[in-house]
Write a protein that holds these residues in place. Structure first.
Motif, PDB file in Angstrom:
ATOM      1  N   HIS A 101       2.067   1.187   2.479  1.00 25.52           N
ATOM      2  CA  HIS A 101       0.947   1.428   3.385  1.00 25.52           C
ATOM      3  C   HIS A 101      -0.294   0.719   2.858  1.00 25.52           C
ATOM      4  O   HIS A 101      -0.673   0.902   1.694  1.00 25.52           O
ATOM      5  N   ALA A 102      -0.915  -0.094   3.704  1.00 29.52           N
ATOM      6  CA  ALA A 102      -2.071  -0.879   3.263  1.00 29.52           C
ATOM      7  C   ALA A 102      -3.194   0.008   2.742  1.00 29.52           C
ATOM      8  O   ALA A 102      -3.879  -0.349   1.775  1.00 29.52           O
ATOM      9  N   ARG A 103      -3.403   1.150   3.357  1.00 33.58           N
ATOM     10  CA  ARG A 103      -4.479   2.055   2.934  1.00 33.58           C
ATOM     11  C   ARG A 103      -4.052   2.980   1.806  1.00 33.58           C
ATOM     12  O   ARG A 103      -4.687   3.032   0.758  1.00 33.58           O
ATOM     13  N   PHE A 104      -2.972   3.714   2.012  1.00 41.00           N
ATOM     14  CA  PHE A 104      -2.617   4.773   1.071  1.00 41.00           C
ATOM     15  C   PHE A 104      -1.952   4.252  -0.199  1.00 41.00           C
ATOM     16  O   PHE A 104      -1.934   4.952  -1.217  1.00 41.00           O
ATOM     17  N   SER A 105      -1.409   3.056  -0.170  1.00 40.58           N
ATOM     18  CA  SER A 105      -0.816   2.476  -1.385  1.00 40.58           C
ATOM     19  C   SER A 105      -1.848   1.754  -2.247  1.00 40.58           C
ATOM     20  O   SER A 105      -1.540   1.361  -3.372  1.00 40.58           O
ATOM     21  N   ALA A 106      -3.060   1.571  -1.745  1.00 35.52           N
ATOM     22  CA  ALA A 106      -4.085   0.821  -2.486  1.00 35.52           C
ATOM     23  C   ALA A 106      -4.571   1.606  -3.692  1.00 35.52           C
ATOM     24  O   ALA A 106      -4.754   2.826  -3.629  1.00 35.52           O
ATOM     25  N   THR A 107      -4.796   0.917  -4.782  1.00 35.71           N
ATOM     26  CA  THR A 107      -5.291   1.534  -6.014  1.00 35.71           C
ATOM     27  C   THR A 107      -6.739   1.168  -6.317  1.00 35.71           C
ATOM     28  O   THR A 107      -7.383   1.806  -7.144  1.00 35.71           O
ATOM     29  N   GLU A 108      -7.261   0.128  -5.683  1.00 37.20           N
ATOM     30  CA  GLU A 108      -8.641  -0.293  -5.930  1.00 37.20           C
ATOM     31  C   GLU A 108      -9.114  -1.153  -4.764  1.00 37.20           C
ATOM     32  O   GLU A 108      -8.347  -1.907  -4.172  1.00 37.20           O
ATOM     33  N   ARG A 109     -10.411  -1.004  -4.454  1.00 33.37           N
ATOM     34  CA  ARG A 109     -11.062  -1.873  -3.478  1.00 33.37           C
ATOM     35  C   ARG A 109     -12.266  -2.508  -4.143  1.00 33.37           C
ATOM     36  O   ARG A 109     -12.952  -1.872  -4.937  1.00 33.37           O
ATOM     37  N   ARG A 110     -12.524  -3.762  -3.797  1.00 34.11           N
ATOM     38  CA  ARG A 110     -13.624  -4.504  -4.406  1.00 34.11           C
ATOM     39  C   ARG A 110     -14.530  -5.071  -3.322  1.00 34.11           C
ATOM     40  O   ARG A 110     -14.046  -5.597  -2.314  1.00 34.11           O
ATOM     41  N   TYR A 111     -15.822  -4.957  -3.562  1.00 35.57           N
ATOM     42  CA  TYR A 111     -16.808  -5.496  -2.634  1.00 35.57           C
ATOM     43  C   TYR A 111     -17.733  -6.462  -3.357  1.00 35.57           C
ATOM     44  O   TYR A 111     -18.080  -6.258  -4.529  1.00 35.57           O
ATOM     45  N   LEU A 112     -18.135  -7.483  -2.635  1.00 33.38           N
ATOM     46  CA  LEU A 112     -19.141  -8.449  -3.084  1.00 33.38           C
ATOM     47  C   LEU A 112     -20.321  -8.363  -2.139  1.00 33.38           C
ATOM     48  O   LEU A 112     -20.137  -8.349  -0.918  1.00 33.38           O
ATOM     49  N   GLN A 240     -24.955  -8.262   6.657  1.00 33.27           N
ATOM     50  CA  GLN A 240     -24.468  -9.642   6.634  1.00 33.27           C
ATOM     51  C   GLN A 240     -24.163 -10.186   5.234  1.00 33.27           C
ATOM     52  O   GLN A 240     -23.470 -11.183   5.100  1.00 33.27           O
ATOM     53  N   GLY A 241     -24.665  -9.545   4.184  1.00 33.56           N
ATOM     54  CA  GLY A 241     -24.357 -10.020   2.838  1.00 33.56           C
ATOM     55  C   GLY A 241     -23.141  -9.376   2.218  1.00 33.56           C
ATOM     56  O   GLY A 241     -22.770  -9.709   1.089  1.00 33.56           O
ATOM     57  N   LEU A 242     -22.489  -8.457   2.944  1.00 34.50           N
ATOM     58  CA  LEU A 242     -21.410  -7.657   2.360  1.00 34.50           C
ATOM     59  C   LEU A 242     -20.039  -8.222   2.715  1.00 34.50           C
ATOM     60  O   LEU A 242     -19.768  -8.541   3.876  1.00 34.50           O
ATOM     61  N   TYR A 243     -19.162  -8.291   1.710  1.00 33.77           N
ATOM     62  CA  TYR A 243     -17.807  -8.810   1.867  1.00 33.77           C
ATOM     63  C   TYR A 243     -16.813  -7.863   1.183  1.00 33.77           C
ATOM     64  O   TYR A 243     -17.013  -7.490   0.021  1.00 33.77           O
ATOM     65  N   LEU A 244     -15.765  -7.486   1.896  1.00 34.16           N
ATOM     66  CA  LEU A 244     -14.619  -6.855   1.250  1.00 34.16           C
ATOM     67  C   LEU A 244     -13.869  -7.974   0.542  1.00 34.16           C
ATOM     68  O   LEU A 244     -13.269  -8.842   1.186  1.00 34.16           O
ATOM     69  N   SER A 245     -13.929  -7.977  -0.782  1.00 32.43           N
ATOM     70  CA  SER A 245     -13.444  -9.144  -1.519  1.00 32.43           C
ATOM     71  C   SER A 245     -12.029  -8.990  -2.057  1.00 32.43           C
ATOM     72  O   SER A 245     -11.424  -9.975  -2.484  1.00 32.43           O
ATOM     73  N   GLY A 246     -11.484  -7.779  -2.047  1.00 34.97           N
ATOM     74  CA  GLY A 246     -10.124  -7.639  -2.538  1.00 34.97           C
ATOM     75  C   GLY A 246      -9.640  -6.205  -2.516  1.00 34.97           C
ATOM     76  O   GLY A 246     -10.442  -5.262  -2.556  1.00 34.97           O
ATOM     77  N   VAL A 247      -8.320  -6.049  -2.455  1.00 33.49           N
ATOM     78  CA  VAL A 247      -7.665  -4.747  -2.513  1.00 33.49           C
ATOM     79  C   VAL A 247      -6.503  -4.878  -3.481  1.00 33.49           C
ATOM     80  O   VAL A 247      -5.748  -5.864  -3.427  1.00 33.49           O
ATOM     81  N   SER A 248      -6.356  -3.907  -4.384  1.00 33.48           N
ATOM     82  CA  SER A 248      -5.298  -3.970  -5.394  1.00 33.48           C
ATOM     83  C   SER A 248      -4.222  -2.923  -5.129  1.00 33.48           C
ATOM     84  O   SER A 248      -4.493  -1.855  -4.564  1.00 33.48           O
ATOM     85  N   TYR A 249      -3.004  -3.255  -5.592  1.00 34.35           N
ATOM     86  CA  TYR A 249      -1.838  -2.385  -5.457  1.00 34.35           C
ATOM     87  C   TYR A 249      -1.065  -2.420  -6.763  1.00 34.35           C
ATOM     88  O   TYR A 249      -1.135  -3.401  -7.505  1.00 34.35           O
ATOM     89  N   HIS A 250      -0.312  -1.344  -7.034  1.00 34.34           N
ATOM     90  CA  HIS A 250       0.508  -1.331  -8.252  1.00 34.34           C
ATOM     91  C   HIS A 250       1.461  -2.532  -8.269  1.00 34.34           C
ATOM     92  O   HIS A 250       1.636  -3.187  -9.300  1.00 34.34           O
ATOM     93  N   ASP A 251       2.081  -2.787  -7.151  1.00 33.71           N
ATOM     94  CA  ASP A 251       2.931  -3.970  -7.002  1.00 33.71           C
ATOM     95  C   ASP A 251       2.309  -4.844  -5.921  1.00 33.71           C
ATOM     96  O   ASP A 251       2.445  -4.542  -4.726  1.00 33.71           O
ATOM     97  N   ASP A 252       1.636  -5.889  -6.343  1.00 33.27           N
ATOM     98  CA  ASP A 252       0.922  -6.752  -5.400  1.00 33.27           C
ATOM     99  C   ASP A 252       1.939  -7.458  -4.496  1.00 33.27           C
ATOM    100  O   ASP A 252       2.754  -8.261  -4.978  1.00 33.27           O
ATOM    101  N   PRO A 253       1.910  -7.202  -3.205  1.00 32.25           N
ATOM    102  CA  PRO A 253       2.922  -7.845  -2.328  1.00 32.25           C
ATOM    103  C   PRO A 253       2.728  -9.334  -2.185  1.00 32.25           C
ATOM    104  O   PRO A 253       3.650 -10.040  -1.756  1.00 32.25           O
ATOM    105  N   PHE A 254       1.558  -9.845  -2.554  1.00 34.19           N
ATOM    106  CA  PHE A 254       1.268 -11.259  -2.363  1.00 34.19           C
ATOM    107  C   PHE A 254       1.460 -12.090  -3.645  1.00 34.19           C
ATOM    108  O   PHE A 254       1.260 -13.286  -3.617  1.00 34.19           O
ATOM    109  N   SER A 255       1.798 -11.436  -4.735  1.00 31.84           N
ATOM    110  CA  SER A 255       1.932 -12.181  -5.994  1.00 31.84           C
ATOM    111  C   SER A 255       3.246 -12.958  -6.018  1.00 31.84           C
ATOM    112  O   SER A 255       4.223 -12.572  -5.368  1.00 31.84           O
TER     113      SER A 255
END
Length: 255
Positions: A101-112, A240-255
């Motif tokens: 699950h994109a939301r519930f499996s996430a372990t960290e969110r990063r903003y710039l 306008q200066g805010l960016y969701l810059s990344g979301v982390s997972y225990h097993d990154d599906p994109f790695s």
């Protein structure tokens, strides 16, 4: 039904936010419409987080279910074709387990958050940075930010319409650094946490900007946090200066 994780980049300016809305354009709605071009019928995707109107993303993550096996690369290419000319792009896709699950499996969110401090108007980066006209004291802002790191009640720094069950969150880190930009040096705020409250990042950055100009002292941030009162917050900075810059997972599906 195959489930796919999607990494998504978008310019938030034309949208009323991430979340699907009946009468206004949204990023979620745009991607669901593109999916319907591939497989007729209603589609519902789930995002890792909701971004407000005008907020951008470098790496939002969502998942979708399809009735056929498209293959990750073919799916991303097809979605990008049907998303044109909207400023939304699927930059990566990966097949994941049916319970991922994109939301519930996430372990960290990063903003710039990008801030441009100069008097002349921004040209090339207009709508992509928050411009302030006063020089800012980075050391003072860092000292103020230090009071916010850790496990706290962030009532002061969340919107009055926030739907989170609790205002208590753990803010893992805030870094404040200068970085080159097209219109000159920028100040970049980077924040990391498992999850954020509604308007939390913009409330924090707006408050720290007051510290940077000298209108607040770094210790005032500590007092504002302790007040647990929205009225104690500094101004909420624009989106306008805010960016969701990344979301982390225990097993990154994109790695």
């Amino acid at each position: 039904m195959p489930r796919y994780a999607l990494k998504i980049e978008y310019d938030g300016a034309p949208f009323a936010g991430w979340q699907r809305q009946t009468d206004h354009p949204s990023v979620q709605g745009a991607i669901e419409s593109a999916l319907a071009r591939l497989e007729p019928g209603p589609h519902r995707i789930q995002g890792a987080g909701r971004t407000d109107a005008g907020v951008h993303a470098l790496a939002q993550v969502a998942h979708c279910d399809t009735s056929r096996d498209w293959g990750a690369y073919r799916l991303s290419e097809a979605l990008n074709y049907h998303l044109k000319p909207l400023p939304v792009a699927i930059t990566a896709a990966a097949e994941v387990a049916e319970d991922w699950h994109a939301r519930f499996s996430a372990t960290e969110r990063r903003y710039l958050f990008r801030l441009l401090a100069r008097r002349a108007p921004a040209t090339h980066e207009a709508g992509r940075v928050w411009q302030v006209k006063s020089p800012l004291d980075l050391d003072a802002m860092r000292a103020g930010a230090a009071h916010l790191i850790g496990h706290h009640d962030f009532t002061t720094f969340r919107s009055t319409i926030c739907q989170a069950n609790s205002p208590v969150k753990t803010l893992d880190d805030i870094t404040i650094e200068t970085a080159p930009g097209l219109n000159g040096p920028e100040i970049h705020f980077r924040l990391r946490a498992r999850s954020f409250l509604h308007n939390q990042v913009r409330s924090i950055v707006g408050t720290l900007e007051r510290v940077g100009t000298g209108h607040w002292q770094p210790e005032d941030v500590k007092h504002a946090l302790a007040a647990r009162d929205r009225a104690a917050c500094g101004p909420v900075c624009p989106p306008q200066g805010l960016y969701l810059s990344g979301v982390s997972y225990h097993d990154d599906p994109f790695s």
